[in-house]
Scaffold this active site. Sequence first.
Site, PDB file in Angstrom:
ATOM      1  N   GLY A  56       0.808  -1.203   0.000  1.00 49.01           N
ATOM      2  CA  GLY A  56       0.000   0.000   0.000  1.00 49.01           C
ATOM      3  C   GLY A  56       0.843   1.255   0.000  1.00 49.01           C
ATOM      4  O   GLY A  56       2.007   1.251   0.384  1.00 49.01           O
ATOM      5  N   GLY A  57       0.245   2.357  -0.456  1.00 42.48           N
ATOM      6  CA  GLY A  57       0.913   3.639  -0.367  1.00 42.48           C
ATOM      7  C   GLY A  57       0.913   4.122   1.084  1.00 42.48           C
ATOM      8  O   GLY A  57       0.206   3.585   1.935  1.00 42.48           O
ATOM      9  N   GLY A  58       1.711   5.135   1.342  1.00 42.61           N
ATOM     10  CA  GLY A  58       1.775   5.678   2.694  1.00 42.61           C
ATOM     11  C   GLY A  58       2.978   5.227   3.471  1.00 42.61           C
ATOM     12  O   GLY A  58       3.165   5.648   4.618  1.00 42.61           O
ATOM     13  N   HIS A 226      -0.310   0.473   9.534  1.00 39.89           N
ATOM     14  CA  HIS A 226      -1.554   0.824   8.849  1.00 39.89           C
ATOM     15  C   HIS A 226      -2.582   1.339   9.859  1.00 39.89           C
ATOM     16  O   HIS A 226      -3.784   1.210   9.646  1.00 39.89           O
ATOM     17  CB  HIS A 226      -2.148  -0.393   8.118  1.00 39.89           C
ATOM     18  N   ASP A 416      10.010  35.223  17.453  1.00 36.07           N
ATOM     19  CA  ASP A 416       9.781  33.797  17.642  1.00 36.07           C
ATOM     20  C   ASP A 416       9.825  33.369  19.104  1.00 36.07           C
ATOM     21  O   ASP A 416       9.839  32.178  19.409  1.00 36.07           O
ATOM     22  CB  ASP A 416      10.780  32.972  16.831  1.00 36.07           C
ATOM     23  N   ASP A 418      12.102  33.625  21.536  1.00 39.88           N
ATOM     24  CA  ASP A 418      13.282  33.072  22.204  1.00 39.88           C
ATOM     25  C   ASP A 418      14.248  34.118  22.740  1.00 39.88           C
ATOM     26  O   ASP A 418      15.246  33.780  23.372  1.00 39.88           O
ATOM     27  CB  ASP A 418      14.029  32.129  21.258  1.00 39.88           C
ATOM     28  N   ASP A 571      10.884  46.887  21.107  1.00 41.43           N
ATOM     29  CA  ASP A 571      11.718  45.810  20.596  1.00 41.43           C
ATOM     30  C   ASP A 571      12.257  45.004  21.773  1.00 41.43           C
ATOM     31  O   ASP A 571      12.817  45.575  22.713  1.00 41.43           O
ATOM     32  CB  ASP A 571      12.881  46.382  19.788  1.00 41.43           C
TER      33      ASP A 571
END
Length: 589
Positions: A56-58, A226, A416, A418, A571
Amino acid sequence: MSAKHFINDPAHLINSALLNVTQTNPSTALDVENKILYRRPTPASGSTVSIVSGGGGGHEPSFAGFVGAGLLAAAVSGTIFASPNAEQIRKCILRRVRKERGVLVVVMNYTGDVLNFGMAVEKARASGIETEMVVVGDDVGVGRTQGGKVGRRGIAGTALVQKLAGALSAKGASLQEVAGLARLACDNLASIGASLAHVHVPGRSVVESPVDDLREGEVEIGMGIHNEAGSERKQADLPALVKDMLAKMLDSSDKDRNFIQISETDETVLLVNNLGGVSPLEMGGISAEVVNQLEQDWKIKPARILTGTFMTSLNGLGFSISLLRITDTGLGEGNSMLELLDAPAEATGWSAAVQTHTWDERSNAVLSPEIIGEEEVKQTNLELNPDVAQKALQAGLNRLVSAEPDITNYDTIVGDGDCGIGLRRGAEGLLKMLERAKTPNDAGLLVHNVTQVVEKEMDGTSGAIYAIFLNALAHGLRKQSCSSATPVTPAMWANALKTSQEALAKYTPARPGDRTLVDALYPFIDTLAKTGDVQAAAQAAEAGAKGTKGMKASLGRTVYVGTEGWQGVPDPGAHGLAQFLVGLAGGLQ
């Protein structure tokens, strides 16, 4: 479980992914109608056994990504998690691979795959084609009792079987020799997987998907590729999880799951496989934990360690461990399991690139270069009061640590998130240095010591900026060195800071008005140079930081941020620097 996909049409997804293999490996071609990815014929391809696989695909890069010289001759794909039908497979064997030396079909032990590939094999034999089939069942997540007559499922260890068979075929071995090696590998192979979540299949509604997904911190051991349920669910951190998984593979007292006996003297191959949704960074950490526990708890040191993405379950948030016990192939020199595993393969999905001689020559030796040209840091003879300096630095650093939540909040809005953490990490490192080490009475030595900590503890853009600035500050002080002890003055600090400012300008285009930490730094330096007053300079820095509110950014991540609210916050870097400088000035009073 994420139900978000860029391609929601499963048929288009399978076909386009298969097409991409041909785009990245020009030795392959695609039979679109039958979803067959196969090697283009060459003069040499008729002199070797053709190895066919699929499912099967995946599970990409399995199986289409393994098509290429030294591995598979062809792979047949079904729809996602569903076996291809017998007609697809029959057409692959009859039309898409060379048959002069015979065909070996390698398939994983799932009912649909075994039946459909088996039917195609029998049709091929009936047509007079010499064909063998090997079924791989390596999963110990389901024990003997539960597996019953069906036996073990096939999972990532299949990739090792395919690689060994492909390498031997490329050397011109017979069909019986190649099939025999594949079966030998199967008999000495064990795998087990674990996952933090089930996956969502593109094209299915969420209600069609499992509703009993795992809770936070819960892991499912033995989950199939699966979406099949595993053998158990439990709360476990990584060390406990790996310990449990290895025990299921190696504990000889577990008669239900112990399928192979591996002793300390056995050579092994370790494969740690990404089920699709784990970052390479985390896979590295997982693999390191597996290697460490194998050595410490089981006295097993694998002769080969493969880590990467070989057989997935779409974007499965999990990994599997496979162990192959190295056994004599009986095929003579150059055909050992390790040599065949190391043999080159021109397939986009096979990611093991280390050659045999590199593994053989590995040692514990490390490069220990001589220290060349490294001089002892010399004093500048610019004296300061170490108690006053320590008190001022601690005041500034403690104020910066206290300001971290605000800095982080501001950076969450405009960046972000940090910046505050990085500044706090540097500040805490410096505070520890001040606690355990005697503060020097030389300005140059003090700046040198501070720089060493900043370079070690701070990373990212802020860390680089501060490191450049502080190294230039030390240089600026050293240029003013005296032959005898001389008290360092605000003017000397201002001159050194001007040197730092000029050095920093070489590496960043940031200037006042660009909404960066420079908006606090420049006013501090300029005011100190003009007035010699640290208090006034710190106030100028604070005013500069506050002035960044509403200022449109010209540099940094804020340029890309469209989040509402950035106009109302300063800032983060400028605010953090200003807080430190205000604290420093307060500590000097």
